[in-house]
Design a protein around this motif. Structure first.
Motif, PDB file in Angstrom:
ATOM      1  N   LEU A 120     -27.411  31.684  -4.228  1.00 38.22           N
ATOM      2  CA  LEU A 120     -27.627  30.679  -5.269  1.00 38.22           C
ATOM      3  C   LEU A 120     -26.293  30.085  -5.702  1.00 38.22           C
ATOM      4  O   LEU A 120     -25.318  30.805  -5.937  1.00 38.22           O
ATOM      5  CB  LEU A 120     -28.324  31.308  -6.476  1.00 38.22           C
ATOM      6  CG  LEU A 120     -29.779  31.733  -6.284  1.00 38.22           C
ATOM      7  CD1 LEU A 120     -30.298  32.437  -7.539  1.00 38.22           C
ATOM      8  CD2 LEU A 120     -30.663  30.539  -5.932  1.00 38.22           C
ATOM      9  N   HIS A 121     -26.256  28.763  -5.821  1.00 40.52           N
ATOM     10  CA  HIS A 121     -25.076  28.067  -6.336  1.00 40.52           C
ATOM     11  C   HIS A 121     -25.570  27.043  -7.354  1.00 40.52           C
ATOM     12  O   HIS A 121     -26.331  26.128  -7.020  1.00 40.52           O
ATOM     13  CB  HIS A 121     -24.319  27.368  -5.204  1.00 40.52           C
ATOM     14  CG  HIS A 121     -23.085  26.651  -5.665  1.00 40.52           C
ATOM     15  ND1 HIS A 121     -21.965  27.314  -6.127  1.00 40.52           N
ATOM     16  CD2 HIS A 121     -22.808  25.315  -5.756  1.00 40.52           C
ATOM     17  CE1 HIS A 121     -21.049  26.432  -6.474  1.00 40.52           C
ATOM     18  NE2 HIS A 121     -21.535  25.207  -6.256  1.00 40.52           N
ATOM     19  N   ASN A 122     -25.162  27.240  -8.595  1.00 45.50           N
ATOM     20  CA  ASN A 122     -25.640  26.388  -9.691  1.00 45.50           C
ATOM     21  C   ASN A 122     -27.172  26.365  -9.740  1.00 45.50           C
ATOM     22  O   ASN A 122     -27.789  25.322  -9.976  1.00 45.50           O
ATOM     23  CB  ASN A 122     -25.096  24.956  -9.565  1.00 45.50           C
ATOM     24  CG  ASN A 122     -23.596  24.890  -9.773  1.00 45.50           C
ATOM     25  OD1 ASN A 122     -23.024  25.701 -10.494  1.00 45.50           O
ATOM     26  ND2 ASN A 122     -22.953  23.915  -9.142  1.00 45.50           N
ATOM     27  N   GLY A 123     -27.766  27.538  -9.478  1.00 44.73           N
ATOM     28  CA  GLY A 123     -29.212  27.658  -9.568  1.00 44.73           C
ATOM     29  C   GLY A 123     -29.967  27.156  -8.356  1.00 44.73           C
ATOM     30  O   GLY A 123     -31.195  27.211  -8.335  1.00 44.73           O
ATOM     31  N   LYS A 153     -30.555  27.236  -4.038  1.00 44.56           N
ATOM     32  CA  LYS A 153     -30.295  27.956  -2.796  1.00 44.56           C
ATOM     33  C   LYS A 153     -29.476  27.075  -1.847  1.00 44.56           C
ATOM     34  O   LYS A 153     -29.807  25.901  -1.649  1.00 44.56           O
ATOM     35  CB  LYS A 153     -31.601  28.378  -2.131  1.00 44.56           C
ATOM     36  CG  LYS A 153     -32.360  29.449  -2.874  1.00 44.56           C
ATOM     37  CD  LYS A 153     -33.527  30.007  -2.078  1.00 44.56           C
ATOM     38  CE  LYS A 153     -34.619  28.974  -1.882  1.00 44.56           C
ATOM     39  NZ  LYS A 153     -35.813  29.567  -1.214  1.00 44.56           N
ATOM     40  N   VAL A 154     -28.430  27.658  -1.276  1.00 45.72           N
ATOM     41  CA  VAL A 154     -27.582  26.903  -0.354  1.00 45.72           C
ATOM     42  C   VAL A 154     -27.451  27.675   0.961  1.00 45.72           C
ATOM     43  O   VAL A 154     -27.598  28.903   1.007  1.00 45.72           O
ATOM     44  CB  VAL A 154     -26.174  26.659  -0.955  1.00 45.72           C
ATOM     45  CG1 VAL A 154     -26.268  25.795  -2.206  1.00 45.72           C
ATOM     46  CG2 VAL A 154     -25.481  27.976  -1.285  1.00 45.72           C
ATOM     47  N   ASP A 155     -27.205  26.945   2.034  1.00 48.03           N
ATOM     48  CA  ASP A 155     -27.009  27.565   3.339  1.00 48.03           C
ATOM     49  C   ASP A 155     -25.618  28.169   3.432  1.00 48.03           C
ATOM     50  O   ASP A 155     -24.639  27.597   2.933  1.00 48.03           O
ATOM     51  CB  ASP A 155     -27.184  26.543   4.465  1.00 48.03           C
ATOM     52  CG  ASP A 155     -28.609  26.044   4.580  1.00 48.03           C
ATOM     53  OD1 ASP A 155     -29.523  26.838   4.302  1.00 48.03           O
ATOM     54  OD2 ASP A 155     -28.796  24.866   4.946  1.00 48.03           O
ATOM     55  N   MET A 156     -25.533  29.323   4.082  1.00 40.86           N
ATOM     56  CA  MET A 156     -24.239  29.911   4.359  1.00 40.86           C
ATOM     57  C   MET A 156     -23.645  29.252   5.600  1.00 40.86           C
ATOM     58  O   MET A 156     -24.364  28.687   6.420  1.00 40.86           O
ATOM     59  CB  MET A 156     -24.384  31.425   4.579  1.00 40.86           C
ATOM     60  CG  MET A 156     -24.777  32.185   3.334  1.00 40.86           C
ATOM     61  SD  MET A 156     -24.948  33.966   3.636  1.00 40.86           S
ATOM     62  CE  MET A 156     -23.264  34.390   4.101  1.00 40.86           C
ATOM     63  N   PRO A 157     -22.338  29.306   5.763  1.00 38.33           N
ATOM     64  CA  PRO A 157     -21.719  28.691   6.943  1.00 38.33           C
ATOM     65  C   PRO A 157     -22.055  29.475   8.209  1.00 38.33           C
ATOM     66  O   PRO A 157     -22.266  30.690   8.171  1.00 38.33           O
ATOM     67  CB  PRO A 157     -20.217  28.778   6.635  1.00 38.33           C
ATOM     68  CG  PRO A 157     -20.095  29.949   5.715  1.00 38.33           C
ATOM     69  CD  PRO A 157     -21.339  29.921   4.862  1.00 38.33           C
ATOM     70  N   ASP A 158     -22.129  28.757   9.341  1.00 41.49           N
ATOM     71  CA  ASP A 158     -22.288  29.433  10.619  1.00 41.49           C
ATOM     72  C   ASP A 158     -21.023  30.233  10.918  1.00 41.49           C
ATOM     73  O   ASP A 158     -19.910  29.809  10.613  1.00 41.49           O
ATOM     74  CB  ASP A 158     -22.525  28.413  11.744  1.00 41.49           C
ATOM     75  CG  ASP A 158     -23.838  27.658  11.573  1.00 41.49           C
ATOM     76  OD1 ASP A 158     -24.723  28.161  10.857  1.00 41.49           O
ATOM     77  OD2 ASP A 158     -23.962  26.561  12.164  1.00 41.49           O
ATOM     78  N   LEU A 159     -21.219  31.392  11.529  1.00 41.85           N
ATOM     79  CA  LEU A 159     -20.103  32.270  11.874  1.00 41.85           C
ATOM     80  C   LEU A 159     -19.831  32.157  13.364  1.00 41.85           C
ATOM     81  O   LEU A 159     -20.747  32.260  14.183  1.00 41.85           O
ATOM     82  CB  LEU A 159     -20.437  33.716  11.502  1.00 41.85           C
ATOM     83  CG  LEU A 159     -20.890  33.948  10.051  1.00 41.85           C
ATOM     84  CD1 LEU A 159     -21.197  35.426   9.829  1.00 41.85           C
ATOM     85  CD2 LEU A 159     -19.828  33.474   9.070  1.00 41.85           C
ATOM     86  N   TYR A 160     -18.568  31.963  13.726  1.00 38.21           N
ATOM     87  CA  TYR A 160     -18.194  31.730  15.119  1.00 38.21           C
ATOM     88  C   TYR A 160     -17.523  32.964  15.716  1.00 38.21           C
ATOM     89  O   TYR A 160     -16.866  33.737  15.024  1.00 38.21           O
ATOM     90  CB  TYR A 160     -17.248  30.531  15.227  1.00 38.21           C
ATOM     91  CG  TYR A 160     -17.880  29.236  14.763  1.00 38.21           C
ATOM     92  CD1 TYR A 160     -18.667  28.487  15.631  1.00 38.21           C
ATOM     93  CD2 TYR A 160     -17.713  28.793  13.452  1.00 38.21           C
ATOM     94  CE1 TYR A 160     -19.260  27.300  15.208  1.00 38.21           C
ATOM     95  CE2 TYR A 160     -18.302  27.613  13.021  1.00 38.21           C
ATOM     96  CZ  TYR A 160     -19.080  26.869  13.898  1.00 38.21           C
ATOM     97  OH  TYR A 160     -19.675  25.713  13.474  1.00 38.21           O
TER      98      TYR A 160
END
Length: 219
Positions: free
Chosen positions: A54-57, A59-66
């Motif tokens: 959660l960001h500012n209430g 849901k946000v996607d996490m970054p892809d991991l390489y």
């Protein structure tokens, strides 16, 4: 946190509690992920974490991991490898410390101050699937090494020593038993002399014994 919170009423225990909570929230542990691509020659993958913080209430996607190392079962001289297709679910686990020196062939010396960081994740093929998607056709009684999604192709072994090796044309052990049974029933025709006639092949009794053993081992 519960306490006397405010500009002039913060107690030391409230500040300490907030700091401990913030540190705990910033520490990553094992989370599921989905493979986007896999480089078999390097043993690494691009993985998308399947957790939305959660960001500012919102849901946000996490970054892809390489270049995430993919752990497959292996020892110093042997191993089992699996094709890791896009969409494969894995379990991501962060390392306690940054292990870049070890990954690059070093002796595992201290690299930097990262700890339980997203950039230190490794991915294991064991885990990652949700309870909403259980393994279909799971065999509760026998060991099953599956070659496809449905489990129709693969190898099974039972605790009492019976086997299946299922391929596109059926169970290999059953096919072998049929071959031996046919050989045991074969006859040969002899012409001329006192021995003319139709005779069973030699070793017919041994074929029967072998066929019985194969049948006894078919799961």
């Amino acid at each position: 946190m519960v306490g006397l919170l405010g500009k002039t009423t913060n107690l030391s225990r409230d500040i300490t509690g907030q700091q401990a909570q913030a540190e705990r929230d910033s520490m990553w542990g094992p989370i599921p992920g989905e493979v986007l691509s896999f480089d078999a020659s390097k043993g690494t993958a691009t993985v998308r974490p399947l957790y939305k913080p959660l960001h500012n209430g919102q849901k946000v996607d996490m970054p892809d991991l390489y270049e995430v190392p993919i752990d497959q079962p292996r020892t110093n001289g042997m191993g089992m490898t699996f094709p890791v297709a896009a969409g494969t679910r894995v379990m991501l686990a962060p390392q306690m410390r940054a292990m870049d020196d070890y990954e690059e062939g070093g002796d595992g010396g201290a690299y930097d101050a990262r700890s339980y960081h997203l950039s230190t994740m490794r991915a294991s093929l064991a885990g990652g699937d949700s309870l909403a998607a259980p393994l279909e056709n799971a065999d509760p009684d026998n060991f099953h090494l599956r070659f496809n999604t449905s489990g129709s192709f693969g190898m099974k072994g039972s605790p009492d020593g019976k086997f299946q090796l299922n391929g596109a044309e059926g169970n290999l052990f059953d096919i072998l038993a049929q071959v031996v049974e046919l050989l045991g029933n074969e006859t040969t025709t002899v012409s001329g002399g006192s021995s003319s006639g139709i005779w069973p092949l030699s070793h017919q009794s041994q074929f029967a014994v072998l066929a019985a053993k194969l049948r006894a081992m078919v799961l």
